[in-house]
Design an enzyme around this catalytic site. Structure first.
Site: not given
Ligand code: HSE
Length: 394
Positions: A200, A127, A185, A100, A12-13
């Site tokens: 975070k 974060v 996640e 993170k 995704t990222v």
């Molecule tokens: N699963 C994380 C969230 C993704 O929903 O914030 C971003 O860190």
């Protein structure tokens, strides 16, 4: 001359990073005076449909022995990502990441390796997704003592709670929607049990605590899976909304925890809905500031990662980011004093039992009890025959 970059992990990222560096190539080059060139994408999968397919390799040696200057670690987790990050930093290759879990668990060691090898380990995207928060804390607010951070730092749980409130749907249905939208996640427990938020706030607290490392597993974290549609209705009846709050307060033994809270309408966090995140920071010169934006998602997160790529490309060393090796002692959760709302059929009974605390009746079934120690809450609830309690944030 172009600066060569490798993207480790094309999910995704990682895919958003390739996209952003490509579509914004011109402005990036203009701003830093050099071209950023994605030379490799390291992944165990092939991506035949992607326009970046020709950059994909499965061979880590090929990547680490090449002339890359920056590795973008978007693998996630703390196993392969940890090995690759150490390998890159030890070779003087800067690493930027949205991971993170890795930053919060191995940050002290990885920052030390980066400093020893005169390269950067940067994690703006770890974060708040696309929200600038790490660099503001390190730089713009560097002259402040940070006294408090209160934030909504998990987009998935905020999305779930917003859907439960707006649509009247239950937790499981809302979670499925969050997963379908790609926010959660891989293991949604990390989101819904508060672990992602715990990681975070570990990172934010450590920075606010001047690098005195606050390990995630020292932080109490409660998630949202027990929140019911009835709880949402109760929250509305007292002019509140339920949010998962990550909290840090400066102290000799810092106060840090993650818990759902009734957020009062008067608090700016009340209006933070859906996948959005917001982080309120109090500084002794600043007063209060709120950092707000998209806390998850491909391009918002890539935006923060790419900002770090540019910083690394400009060669700004990361010595100032050293974190202590050992985790510092924080206030035990049981000893922390909190404002809570107690729900009870007979509010007068709660006030009767909680007579040593300042109390305020919020409705015919809700009492605000101020400054009670966590370890005293169970006894109060039991003695007053209350239905439930929750943290309160005004
Ligand atoms: N699963 C994380 C969230 C993704 O929903 O914030 C971003 O860190």
């Amino acid at each position: 001359m172009a600066i060569n970059v490798a993207i480790l992990g094309f999910g995704t990222v990682g895919s958003g990073v390739a996209e952003t560096l490509d579509i914004n190539k011109d402005v990036i080059c203009k701003r830093i005076g050099q071209e950023i060139n994605v030379k490799y994408i390291l992944d165990i999968r092939d991506f035949p449909e992607s326009r970046f397919a020709s950059l994909v390799t499965h061979d880590a040696d090929e990547v680490f022995k090449s002339d890359i200057k920056i590795a973008v670690e978007t693998i996630g987790g703390a196993r392969i990502a940890y090995e690759y990050t150490k390998r890159a930093l030890s070779s003087g290759i800067s690493v930027v990441t949205s991971n993170k879990e890795l930053v919060s668990t191995h940050g002290p060691e990885l920052l030390e390796i980066a400093a020893a090898n005169n390269c950067c380990y940067l994690f703006e995207a770890a974060v708040g997704g696309g929200i600038p928060i790490i660099r503001p804390l390190y730089k713009c607010l560097a002259a402040n003592k940070i006294t408090k951070i209160a934030g909504i730092v998990n987009g998935t749980t905020n999305y779930i709670l917003s859907r439960m409130k707006d649509e009247g749907i239950d937790f499981d249905t809302a979670l499925k929607q969050a997963q379908a939208n790609g926010f959660a996640e891989a293991n949604p427990s990390a989101d819904i049990d508060g672990i992602d938020a715990q990681r975070k706030i570990s990172i934010l607290s450590t920075i606010a605590n001047d690098g005195g490392y606050i390990a995630p597993d020292s932080i109490s974290a409660e998630g949202i899976s027990a929140i019911t549609t009835e709880d949402m209705a109760f929250a509305a009846s007292v002019g509140c909304d339920i949010k998962l709050i990550a909290l840090y307060e400066a102290s000799d033994k810092p106060i840090v925890y993650v818990a759902p809270a009734l957020v009062d309408k008067s608090n700016l966090l009340y209006n933070v809905n859906g996948v959005f995140n917001a982080i309120m920071v109090d500084g002794n010169s600043l007063g209060q500031a709120m950092f707000y934006g998209q806390g998850a998602g491909t391009l918002p997160t890539a935006s923060a990662v790419c900002g770090d790529v540019l910083e690394a490309a400009m060669g700004i060393p990361s010595e100032a980011r050293a974190w202590s090796k050992e985790s510092v002692e924080i206030t035990p959760y049981d000893d922390i004093r909190a404002d809570i709302v107690v729900r009870a059929d007979v509010p007068a009974k709660v006030i009767g039992v909680a007579d040593s605390y300042e109390c305020e009746i919020l409705s015919d079934e809700a009492v605000l009890v101020k400054g009670i120690r966590h370890k005293d809450i169970a006894a109060l609830v039991s003695a007053s025959e209350a239905i439930s309690w929750m943290h309160y944030l005004k």
